[in-house]
Motif scaffolding. Structure first.
Motif, PDB file in Angstrom:
ATOM      1  N   SER A  10       0.273  -9.374  -8.133  1.00 30.37           N
ATOM      2  CA  SER A  10       0.985  -9.802  -7.276  1.00 30.37           C
ATOM      3  C   SER A  10       2.708  -9.509  -7.885  1.00 30.37           C
ATOM      4  O   SER A  10       3.193  -8.811  -8.777  1.00 30.37           O
ATOM      5  CB  SER A  10       1.655 -11.439  -7.404  1.00 30.37           C
ATOM      6  N   PHE A  11       2.508  -8.423  -6.275  1.00 32.04           N
ATOM      7  CA  PHE A  11       4.221  -7.716  -6.491  1.00 32.04           C
ATOM      8  C   PHE A  11       5.288  -7.352  -5.662  1.00 32.04           C
ATOM      9  O   PHE A  11       4.532  -8.286  -4.398  1.00 32.04           O
ATOM     10  CB  PHE A  11       4.230  -6.069  -6.945  1.00 32.04           C
ATOM     11  N   GLU A  12       6.540  -8.246  -5.619  1.00 33.85           N
ATOM     12  CA  GLU A  12       7.420  -8.183  -4.683  1.00 33.85           C
ATOM     13  C   GLU A  12       7.174  -7.407  -3.401  1.00 33.85           C
ATOM     14  O   GLU A  12       7.761  -7.087  -2.243  1.00 33.85           O
ATOM     15  CB  GLU A  12       8.790  -8.074  -4.708  1.00 33.85           C
ATOM     16  N   THR A  13       7.523  -5.770  -4.198  1.00 33.38           N
ATOM     17  CA  THR A  13       7.584  -4.450  -3.520  1.00 33.38           C
ATOM     18  C   THR A  13       6.507  -3.351  -3.388  1.00 33.38           C
ATOM     19  O   THR A  13       6.009  -3.423  -5.071  1.00 33.38           O
ATOM     20  CB  THR A  13       9.065  -4.518  -3.517  1.00 33.38           C
ATOM     21  N   ALA A  27       4.933  -2.632  -7.828  1.00 30.80           N
ATOM     22  CA  ALA A  27       4.002  -1.948  -7.937  1.00 30.80           C
ATOM     23  C   ALA A  27       3.632  -0.494  -8.122  1.00 30.80           C
ATOM     24  O   ALA A  27       2.334   0.015  -9.053  1.00 30.80           O
ATOM     25  CB  ALA A  27       3.338  -2.413  -6.330  1.00 30.80           C
ATOM     26  N   ARG A  28       3.827   0.367  -7.291  1.00 26.68           N
ATOM     27  CA  ARG A  28       3.997   1.543  -7.919  1.00 26.68           C
ATOM     28  C   ARG A  28       4.123   2.422  -9.387  1.00 26.68           C
ATOM     29  O   ARG A  28       3.586   2.367  -9.954  1.00 26.68           O
ATOM     30  CB  ARG A  28       4.287   2.965  -7.111  1.00 26.68           C
ATOM     31  N   THR A  29       5.550   1.233  -9.510  1.00 23.42           N
ATOM     32  CA  THR A  29       5.565   1.295 -11.230  1.00 23.42           C
ATOM     33  C   THR A  29       5.218   0.690 -12.158  1.00 23.42           C
ATOM     34  O   THR A  29       4.773   1.043 -13.715  1.00 23.42           O
ATOM     35  CB  THR A  29       7.259   0.813 -12.071  1.00 23.42           C
ATOM     36  N   ALA A  30       4.249  -0.201 -12.211  1.00 21.57           N
ATOM     37  CA  ALA A  30       2.967  -1.194 -12.918  1.00 21.57           C
ATOM     38  C   ALA A  30       2.052  -0.138 -12.817  1.00 21.57           C
ATOM     39  O   ALA A  30       1.381  -0.236 -14.233  1.00 21.57           O
ATOM     40  CB  ALA A  30       3.117  -2.651 -12.180  1.00 21.57           C
ATOM     41  N   PHE A  31       1.902   0.395 -11.820  1.00 25.52           N
ATOM     42  CA  PHE A  31       0.443   1.145 -11.811  1.00 25.52           C
ATOM     43  C   PHE A  31       0.583   2.333 -12.484  1.00 25.52           C
ATOM     44  O   PHE A  31       0.107   3.130 -13.465  1.00 25.52           O
ATOM     45  CB  PHE A  31       0.280   1.885 -10.366  1.00 25.52           C
ATOM     46  N   LEU A  91       1.160  -1.131  -0.271  1.00 25.88           N
ATOM     47  CA  LEU A  91      -0.447  -0.123  -0.113  1.00 25.88           C
ATOM     48  C   LEU A  91       0.955   1.213   0.375  1.00 25.88           C
ATOM     49  O   LEU A  91       0.590   2.283  -0.801  1.00 25.88           O
ATOM     50  CB  LEU A  91      -0.842   0.594   1.404  1.00 25.88           C
ATOM     51  N   GLY A  92       2.065   1.140   0.727  1.00 26.41           N
ATOM     52  CA  GLY A  92       2.711   2.482   0.415  1.00 26.41           C
ATOM     53  C   GLY A  92       2.139   3.435   2.248  1.00 26.41           C
ATOM     54  O   GLY A  92       1.032   3.415   2.604  1.00 26.41           O
ATOM     55  N   ARG A  93       2.785   4.868   2.336  1.00 25.66           N
ATOM     56  CA  ARG A  93       2.613   5.426   2.806  1.00 25.66           C
ATOM     57  C   ARG A  93       1.380   6.524   2.433  1.00 25.66           C
ATOM     58  O   ARG A  93       0.023   6.179   3.386  1.00 25.66           O
ATOM     59  CB  ARG A  93       3.556   6.559   2.894  1.00 25.66           C
ATOM     60  N   ASP A  94       1.353   6.748   1.555  1.00 26.71           N
ATOM     61  CA  ASP A  94      -0.684   7.401   0.858  1.00 26.71           C
ATOM     62  C   ASP A  94      -1.382   6.493   1.544  1.00 26.71           C
ATOM     63  O   ASP A  94      -2.470   7.125   1.584  1.00 26.71           O
ATOM     64  CB  ASP A  94      -0.123   8.250  -0.518  1.00 26.71           C
ATOM     65  N   ALA A  95      -1.566   5.755   0.443  1.00 24.83           N
ATOM     66  CA  ALA A  95      -2.543   4.510   0.580  1.00 24.83           C
ATOM     67  C   ALA A  95      -3.134   4.217   1.626  1.00 24.83           C
ATOM     68  O   ALA A  95      -4.474   4.486   2.690  1.00 24.83           O
ATOM     69  CB  ALA A  95      -2.269   3.051  -0.608  1.00 24.83           C
ATOM     70  N   PRO A 114      11.034   0.525 -15.757  1.00 32.64           N
ATOM     71  CA  PRO A 114      10.614  -0.756 -14.883  1.00 32.64           C
ATOM     72  C   PRO A 114      10.873  -2.129 -13.979  1.00 32.64           C
ATOM     73  O   PRO A 114      12.564  -2.216 -14.389  1.00 32.64           O
ATOM     74  CB  PRO A 114      10.376  -1.263 -16.376  1.00 32.64           C
ATOM     75  N   LEU A 115      10.411  -2.372 -13.547  1.00 29.72           N
ATOM     76  CA  LEU A 115      10.531  -3.208 -12.457  1.00 29.72           C
ATOM     77  C   LEU A 115       9.990  -4.509 -12.095  1.00 29.72           C
ATOM     78  O   LEU A 115      10.716  -5.474 -11.308  1.00 29.72           O
ATOM     79  CB  LEU A 115      10.478  -2.599 -10.544  1.00 29.72           C
ATOM     80  N   CYS A 116       9.108  -4.675 -13.419  1.00 24.28           N
ATOM     81  CA  CYS A 116       8.723  -6.388 -13.056  1.00 24.28           C
ATOM     82  C   CYS A 116       8.024  -6.572 -14.619  1.00 24.28           C
ATOM     83  O   CYS A 116       7.969  -5.729 -15.424  1.00 24.28           O
ATOM     84  CB  CYS A 116       7.567  -6.307 -12.230  1.00 24.28           C
TER      85      CYS A 116
END
Length: 736
Positions: A219-222, A226-230, A53-57, A260-262
């Protein structure tokens, strides 16, 4: 296998009836359904994706819980609506008390924002057109625009000329706050970009079905992954659903794009580059397109880079293109890239004047077929081969995708993503790398057709009817798969499926139109008509099939009038004008070959409902006349036999064809024939008449119509018109 096919056809009918039943009728919703939906959604996201989720979410979730009930309702109502900017004077919901106080509460907690520069264009879009024109009239020179312009054009102009800091924006306008955090959580939940919460409402209304959250979650590792995919999913969404302004914004920000990370973000980045590069080319900005394409190493981008640099006609670019093409030929990233490089190199450096696609088209065999099939060339060629006693199937991509999806079902649908979406690992090209031992073991089984067909049948029986992105359910699909596997050259099917596993995006389409089984061998036919081109993916697929041992051929279709083509001219009488709701009361049909009537068909039908009085006044068909008449199901096979392989003709053909096909659909049968309209054909070939109704044309050409609005009489009259039409068509063909 025949019993298996019968089973699947039964399941297909059951699934179709269930899908069209009343289980998903819209229903009334409780008062605070939207808030309950939202709370369930954020609870699922928190439980399934807490680490992502991260800080903002997380801040969003904490502060939303602290809001009063009424403020929560107001925010979720905003999130359920289209757009991000709202006029609070038009925002009224009876169940929310003191809305002005809720806007104040939401603003203090940053769940509502003032309209600033980033949202200025959204505010302009939210204005009704009269208000937008008034704003522009007060703020700009009226000679710059016209009030009659479309709203999008006015918005673009206003956004370019008005200063957000100086524009008067009434305080009643507010924007939905924390949009990025909410959209990010929706992305984690759905696996795609959603602009609002309407999907939940449509589900509760019974209009759509959503899979469980566990089957949709990505499914993301970090968090960073996830934010990069978003980021890339949202950028693609903004490009597809936005304006030129959104595309321009994305191009200008390329230097700030995240790495890109994934696999998912890599695939989306490549797709975004292709889309923006094409958009830049269409705008005439070749330099921006070139800069974009060089950021990706996909075959499409590599090709565009070569073509753009070659078009600049400079010596350095020509030398660079020569070296680049030679590298691509020696070490291509895909078959399509190799095909392009070899073809382009031969034409530019070996003085070859035509492309490989043009050479193939020029060497194609030409078939001359009846022009009544002009809009269905593949079907015309299919009928041609069947008439010669050759087993022929419509193919294209479906049998290959079906075979691929069934063979690797459990590997593709491992529970990490919804079956309704193509698995990310398949789109990203990682499927073969991850499962190569299992894939090769199954490909080896293809050399034993009876064994692999048994495995496929088990998978089909277990999963038939399930929503998925790869397999198209249908009984005939199994027939095509069986024919392909049994009659293919050894190793041929495995070769193509391996390519699909290694590069799904590059091999998922472009397969030839028809599959023939001739002398115990399977061969493929690509059908083209005058003016058709051979697309890059089609050319690549023909090459791959040929390399795998499949005979391939291109058929070019030329159109003429076949004097021996059978036609059945049909007229129906009905209880009303809407197929499916109203029913047939009479069918009349005339079969013609070579301009001569060779057979007739006529029957009254029991419509299983009363005939309205005004219909009886038109047709003279009464309820008593049809009371003892057969049901349509009792004459369906007889009429199908009468039709044979004929072309369906009628005056205003869509009416008669629509009713006949609807009656067959009611008894779970398909009715498919090429069709010709005598009304439209008379307008085209005999222009200048006041009316083209059947009655007026019969008067003009002295055709007998003594029992107008009785089916057989009208069919006989339309048959006379068809005779005139075909004579005219043949005359025109001879003159040309």
């Amino acid at each position: 296998m025949a019993r298996a096919t019968d089973y699947i056809r039964t399941e297909q009918r059951r699934f179709r009836r269930a899908k069209s039943g009343k289980a998903w009728q819209a229903r009334e919703l409780p008062q605070f359904y939207y808030l309950n939906n939202f709370k369930r959604f954020i609870a699922d996201v928190h439980a399934l994706n807490f680490d992502l989720l991260g800080r903002d979410a997380l801040d969003f979730l904490t502060q939303f819980e602290a809001l009063p009930h009424a403020a929560q309702c107001a925010y979720v109502r905003m999130a359920n609506r289209r757009g991000y900017v709202f006029d609070t004077d038009k925002f009224r919901y009876d169940e929310i008390d003191d809305l002005p106080a809720q806007w104040s509460t939401l603003s203090q907690a940053r769940f509502a924002d003032p309209i600033g520069t980033p949202l200025f264009r959204d505010w302009l879009s939210s204005l009704p057109k009269p208000d937008l024109v008034l704003l522009m009239t007060d703020s700009m020179c009226e000679t710059l625009f016209k009030k009659s312009w479309k709203k999008d054009r006015l918005i673009n102009l206003a956004n370019a000329h008005l200063d957000p800091a100086e524009a008067y924006i009434p305080e009643r306008y507010i924007a939905q706050g924390r949009r990025d955090a909410l959209q990010y959580m929706l992305f984690l939940y759905f696996g795609r970009i959603e602009d609002n919460l309407q999907a939940f409402t449509l589900r509760d209304l019974g209009l759509v079905r959503l899979p469980e959250a566990e089957t949709q979650a990505l499914s993301f590792e970090t968090v960073e992954e996830a934010r990069t995919a978003f980021f890339y999913a949202k950028a693609l969404h903004d490009f597809r659903h936005g304006t030129d302004h959104d595309a321009d914004r994305l191009v200008k920000a390329t230097d700030t794009w995240p790495e890109p990370l994934c696999e998912r973000s890599s695939a989306h980045q490549s797709k975004l580059i292709q889309k923006l590069g094409g958009w830049s080319e269409r705008r005439g900005d070749a330099q921006s397109a070139l800069e974009l394409y060089t950021r990706s190493d996909t075959p499409f981008c590599n090709e565009r880079v070569v073509r753009i640099r070659w078009s600049r006609d400079e010596a350095d670019d020509r030398d660079w293109c020569k070296q680049r093409l030679e590298t691509m030929i020696e070490n291509p990233s895909s078959d399509s890239e190799a095909g392009f490089a070899e073809d382009f190199y031969a034409r530019k450096f070996h003085k070859k004047r035509t492309s490989a696609a043009t050479d193939l088209l020029r060497s194609a065999t030409t078939l001359t077929l009846d022009e009544a099939f002009r809009n269905q060339p593949e079907r015309a060629v299919l009928r041609y081969y069947k008439a010669k006693g050759i087993e022929a199937h419509r193919a294209e991509n479906v049998p290959w995708r079906n075979l691929f999806g069934l063979l690797f079902w459990d590997l593709l649908h491992d529970g990490t993503t919804s079956p309704r979406r193509v698995p990310p690992k398949l789109r990203a090209g990682a499927f073969y790398t991850e499962y190569s031992p299992e894939i090769e073991a199954r490909l080896a089984k293809l050399d034993n057709p009876s064994l692999i067909l048994l495995d496929l049948l088990k998978t089909l029986a277990l999963h038939y009817g399930e929503d998925n992105a790869l397999v198209h359910w249908g009984s005939r699909s199994l027939d095509r798969i069986q024919a392909l596997i049994v009659h293919a050259p050894r190793g041929g099917v495995a070769h193509l499926l391996r390519l699909m596993a290694q590069d799904w995006l590059g091999t998922k389409d472009g397969f030839p139109d028809l599959m023939l089984i001739d002398d115990g061998r399977v061969r493929f036919i690509e059908v083209k008509t005058a003016g058709d081109s051979l697309r890059r993916n089609q050319l690549t697929r023909l090459r791959q099939l040929s390399m795998a041992g499949f005979p391939v051929k291109i058929i070019k279709v030329a159109w003429a009038v076949d004097p021996d083509q059978p036609y059945v001219v049909v007229d129906v009488e009905t209880t009303g004008g809407k197929p499916g709701l109203h029913r047939l009361t009479e069918i009349g049909a005339v079969k013609m070959i070579g301009g001569e009537v060779v057979d007739e068909f006529q029957t009254l039908l029991n419509p299983q409902r009363s005939i309205p009085p005004f219909i009886t006044r038109i047709t003279n068909i009464t309820n008593d006349m049809v009371a003892g008449a057969p049901l349509f199901v009792e004459v369906a096979e007889q009429f199908r036999t009468f039709m044979g392989d004929a072309i369906f003709a009628a005056h205003n053909v869509n009416f008669d064809y629509g009713f006949i096909s609807a009656e067959y659909e009611m008894i779970d049968q398909r009715f498919r024939h090429p069709k010709i309209c005598t009304c439209a054909s008379m307008r085209r070939l005999y222009p200048g008449y006041r009316s083209y109704s059947l009655k007026n044309l019969c008067q003009e050409f002295e055709i007998d119509l003594t029992s107008h609005h009785r089916a057989l009489c009208d069919a006989q009259a339309a048959a006379e018109l068809l005779k005139m039409i075909n004579e005219k068509r043949m005359s025109n063909a001879q003159e040309s």
